[in-house]
Motif scaffolding. Structure first.
Motif, PDB file in Angstrom:
ATOM      1  N   LEU A 112     -64.735  68.466  45.873  1.00  0.00           N
ATOM      2  CA  LEU A 112     -66.041  68.050  45.347  1.00  0.00           C
ATOM      3  C   LEU A 112     -67.143  68.379  46.352  1.00  0.00           C
ATOM      4  O   LEU A 112     -68.259  68.733  45.960  1.00  0.00           O
ATOM      5  CB  LEU A 112     -66.061  66.562  44.995  1.00  0.00           C
ATOM      6  N   LEU A 165     -73.208  73.997  44.138  1.00  0.00           N
ATOM      7  CA  LEU A 165     -74.304  73.587  43.257  1.00  0.00           C
ATOM      8  C   LEU A 165     -75.636  73.725  43.988  1.00  0.00           C
ATOM      9  O   LEU A 165     -76.621  74.210  43.425  1.00  0.00           O
ATOM     10  CB  LEU A 165     -74.100  72.143  42.807  1.00  0.00           C
ATOM     11  N   TYR A 218     -70.342  70.520  45.439  1.00  0.00           N
ATOM     12  CA  TYR A 218     -71.702  70.071  45.765  1.00  0.00           C
ATOM     13  C   TYR A 218     -72.469  71.180  46.499  1.00  0.00           C
ATOM     14  O   TYR A 218     -73.619  71.480  46.162  1.00  0.00           O
ATOM     15  CB  TYR A 218     -71.613  68.804  46.617  1.00  0.00           C
ATOM     16  N   GLY A 266     -63.625  63.133  43.328  1.00  0.00           N
ATOM     17  CA  GLY A 266     -64.568  62.680  44.349  1.00  0.00           C
ATOM     18  C   GLY A 266     -63.913  61.792  45.387  1.00  0.00           C
ATOM     19  O   GLY A 266     -64.163  61.925  46.577  1.00  0.00           O
ATOM     20  N   GLY A 302     -75.602  67.352  52.381  1.00  0.00           N
ATOM     21  CA  GLY A 302     -74.937  68.607  52.730  1.00  0.00           C
ATOM     22  C   GLY A 302     -75.460  69.173  54.037  1.00  0.00           C
ATOM     23  O   GLY A 302     -74.693  69.575  54.914  1.00  0.00           O
ATOM     24  N   THR A 312     -73.754  64.530  44.710  1.00  0.00           N
ATOM     25  CA  THR A 312     -73.493  65.657  43.801  1.00  0.00           C
ATOM     26  C   THR A 312     -74.145  65.380  42.452  1.00  0.00           C
ATOM     27  O   THR A 312     -74.856  66.232  41.904  1.00  0.00           O
ATOM     28  CB  THR A 312     -71.985  65.871  43.619  1.00  0.00           C
ATOM     29  N   HIS A 341     -64.809  73.435  41.352  1.00  0.00           N
ATOM     30  CA  HIS A 341     -65.768  74.114  42.234  1.00  0.00           C
ATOM     31  C   HIS A 341     -66.960  74.664  41.461  1.00  0.00           C
ATOM     32  O   HIS A 341     -68.080  74.661  41.954  1.00  0.00           O
ATOM     33  CB  HIS A 341     -65.095  75.271  42.990  1.00  0.00           C
ATOM     34  N   ILE A 378     -70.965  61.685  49.044  1.00  0.00           N
ATOM     35  CA  ILE A 378     -70.936  63.053  48.501  1.00  0.00           C
ATOM     36  C   ILE A 378     -70.867  63.017  46.977  1.00  0.00           C
ATOM     37  O   ILE A 378     -71.534  63.802  46.287  1.00  0.00           O
ATOM     38  CB  ILE A 378     -69.771  63.854  49.096  1.00  0.00           C
ATOM     39  N   SER A 379     -70.063  62.111  46.420  1.00  0.00           N
ATOM     40  CA  SER A 379     -69.947  62.005  44.959  1.00  0.00           C
ATOM     41  C   SER A 379     -71.300  61.635  44.347  1.00  0.00           C
ATOM     42  O   SER A 379     -71.741  62.247  43.370  1.00  0.00           O
ATOM     43  CB  SER A 379     -68.902  60.955  44.580  1.00  0.00           C
ATOM     44  N   SER A 413     -69.983  71.864  38.433  1.00  0.00           N
ATOM     45  CA  SER A 413     -71.338  71.327  38.578  1.00  0.00           C
ATOM     46  C   SER A 413     -72.381  72.427  38.350  1.00  0.00           C
ATOM     47  O   SER A 413     -73.430  72.185  37.744  1.00  0.00           O
ATOM     48  CB  SER A 413     -71.530  70.668  39.940  1.00  0.00           C
TER      49      SER A 413
END
Lengths: 141, 448
Positions: free
Chosen positions: B234, B241, B238, B227, B42, B193, B425, B189-190, B428
């Motif tokens: 997603l 989260l 992330y 994802g 991120g 996360t 959104h 990213i998936s 997570s």
């Protein structure tokens, strides 16, 4: 009850793995992943290749017409194909209508296209790429 | 080869992200290290896309930026490793082999499901080519004329540029606008996360609880689909989260520098998707409440410091470049919609139906969660600040509810095409709350 509580997390983990495995087997066995080039957008991009290469350098915006323009009914504009067209010809921006010197045509029924263009634009040049795809040059614009 | 290059092109930004995170938060215990590793995507991609965007806005060539950034990232990593090597504490906790194997199996299956989805849909799903990857093409291929992207019709040219610049930079290294670029990004990213969820639960509770949270999350076909459809949802989940988890960590540890990262992550959320602006309200409210106590004020200003740069870029983007959002610019009577209680009933009904069918597994996820909560019960381990999840998630859902009440679009159409992604959104963060609250496998074993 205590035994159920104690083993609940492990059972949940195993159940989760079962879901994930089932999902994978289902998708794998469908076979749709085997030919990425047969996917709808990939096939569309292949068809657009020649038209994209024919767009003149330095042009940042072009017009766009489809069967809606031929029929005179704007509500018939196929927005899905407009959006796909925009994706494929980027970084050129497309604008619905014929206000630009260069215009992309996307037709299912192009039988009367030449006549319609002569009536609407006057002098023009037309290049076809198959699949109802055309690049129209409005020479008077 | 393009596939490998696409993943390799992400590495400098991941390294950059880790260096930035470690510079801000220099904890050396292995649990914090794990959180920092999974924050690096991120921060790295986000900071890169902010500076990359400003670079091209100044009409400078993206290729030069991509090379300079990568060289800087590698030099910074080298400096950190060789000149100022941090001495990370060794992991002393013994890990249960059964749970390690289950976790490994879960990660493997998740990766396989993500991969097979990407082969099935290399261009993603409709919004990917309508709203997201098309912008990346304008940025990468457009050169000095990239701003023609704002002339696009029948979509949302006001959407922010986090993913567009990130994917365009990848294409600089791949030297083509290959579908593998966005696929590699969304794959990472998936994974990150799920990894961040694991790392946060591991930090707050223990390894087994973290494994369970991650395995359940990764097993949901809904997560695989969201994802790899190459949307920004997603990514936003992330970042939310990360911001929520870091805020929660601060409430446990009172480590004030974590607040900078929390602000940065939620600011990047608004750079990823417009709904991120709503998330800033919820997270900021928590930090305002912490500032009511004197000892919380330094952390609050650190949070504002972290938030400032991404929010400034978003503000400048919206003010000078982006056209108006279609939901805001459309006319129509707001008062009439507010007083139309049929709309409230429709929204709640559709939301309830969606919640029951959200996960893609044969059982309703919400039902499964309630059953687990009833059977397992609340943990005896007290974790500070659980209330914050109710505030953040509640406020986010309330804002979404308001957007649906006032939407100029056909309400049923708007709900059908977006409701599942809005639930994503907060999903997570809801998982983080749940597995912080639940009795862990470790506790249950000790009880018996």
């Amino acid at each position: 009850m205590k035994i159920i509580r104690k083993h609940m997390p492990l059972a949940l983990a195993v159940l989760s793995l079962a879901f994930a495995s089932y999902h994978f087997v289902l998708t794998f066995s469908s076979g749709e992943w085997r030919n990425p080039s047969d996917e709808m957008v990939s096939k569309w991009e292949d068809r657009l290749q020649a038209l994209r290469e024919a767009l003149p350098a330095g042009v940042s915006q072009v017009g766009y017409v489809d069967d809606a323009a031929l029929s005179g009914d704007p509500s018939q504009l196929d927005v899905n194909e407009f959006q796909l067209m925009q994706y494929s010809v980027a970084p050129v921006a497309i604008q619905s209508g014929m206000a630009h010197e260069w215009i992309i045509g996307n037709f299912r029924d192009d039988e009367n296209l030449e006549m319609w263009l002569t009536e609407t634009l006057g002098a023009h040049e037309l290049k076809g790429f198959g699949f109802g795809l055309y690049l129209i040059h409005d020479v008077e614009n | 080869m393009t596939l490998l290059l696409s993943f390799a092109a992400l590495l400098p930004r991941l390294l950059l992200g880790f260096c930035v995170v470690h510079f801000i938060w220099n904890a050396t215990d292995w649990k914090s290290l794990l959180v920092k590793v999974f924050l690096s995507a991120g921060v790295g991609f986000g900071v890169s896309s902010l500076f990359g965007f400003l670079w091209i806005w100044l009409s400078l060539p993206l290729t030069v930026y991509a090379i300079l950034e990568s060289v800087f990232a590698i030099m910074l990593t080298g400096w950190m490793v060789f000149a100022h090597r941090p001495s990370f504490q060794k992991m002393t906790e013994r890990l249960d082999l059964t749970w390690v194997l289950i976790l490994a199996a879960g990660v493997f299956l998740f990766a396989m499901n993500l991969a097979i989805y990407s082969l099935q849909y290399p261009h993603g799903r409709p919004d990917a080519w309508i709203n997201w990857n098309v912008v990346a093409r304008f940025v990468y291929l457009g050169g000095a004329d990239w701003q023609a992207t704002f002339l696009r019709q029948f979509d949302h040219p006001d959407y922010p540029f986090f993913m567009a610049v990130t994917n365009a930079i990848t294409w600089v290294f791949v030297r083509a606008e290959s579908t593998w670029g966005p696929i590699a990004f969304h794959f990472v990213i998936s994974i990150f996360t799920a990894g961040l969820l694991f790392a946060l639960v591991n930090h707050l509770r223990d390894f087994k609880q973290a494994s369970l949270a991650a395995i359940l999350f990764m097993s949901l076909p809904f997560i695989v689909d969201q994802g790899m459809r190459q949307y920004a949802d997603l990514l936003l989940a992330y970042l939310m989260l990360a911001a929520g988890g870091l805020t929660f960590l601060y409430l446990q540890t009172k480590e004030v520098r974590i607040a900078i990262l929390a602000g940065l992550m939620i600011g990047l959320g608004s750079w990823a998707k417009n709904e991120g602006l709503a998330a800033i309200l919820g997270i900021s409210l928590i930090w305002v409440l912490t500032a009511l106590k004197k000892e919380g004020r330094l952390a609050f200003w650190n949070y504002i410091f972290g938030l400032a740069f991404p929010l400034l870029v978003v503000f400048l983007f919206k003010l000078f470049l982006a056209p108006s959002n279609d939901l805001i610019s459309a006319g129509g009577s707001s008062l009439g919609k507010i007083l139309d209680f049929g709309r409230y009933v429709t929204i709640l009904q559709k939301a309830g139906e969606m919640l029951l069918n959200l996960s893609g597994i044969p059982l309703p996820l919400i039902g499964l969660i309630i059953l687990i909560m009833m059977l397992t019960g609340r943990s005896a381990v007290h974790v500070n600040g659980m209330w914050m999840f109710g505030v953040v998630i509640g406020l986010q859902l309330a804002i979404y509810f308001g957007i649906y009440v006032l939407t100029p679009l056909d309400l049923t159409f708007h709900l059908k095409t977006s409701l599942d992604r809005l639930f994503l959104h907060i999903l997570s963060m809801a998982f983080l709350w749940l597995f912080s609250w639940l009795r862990s496998p470790q506790e249950l074993t000790k009880e018996s």
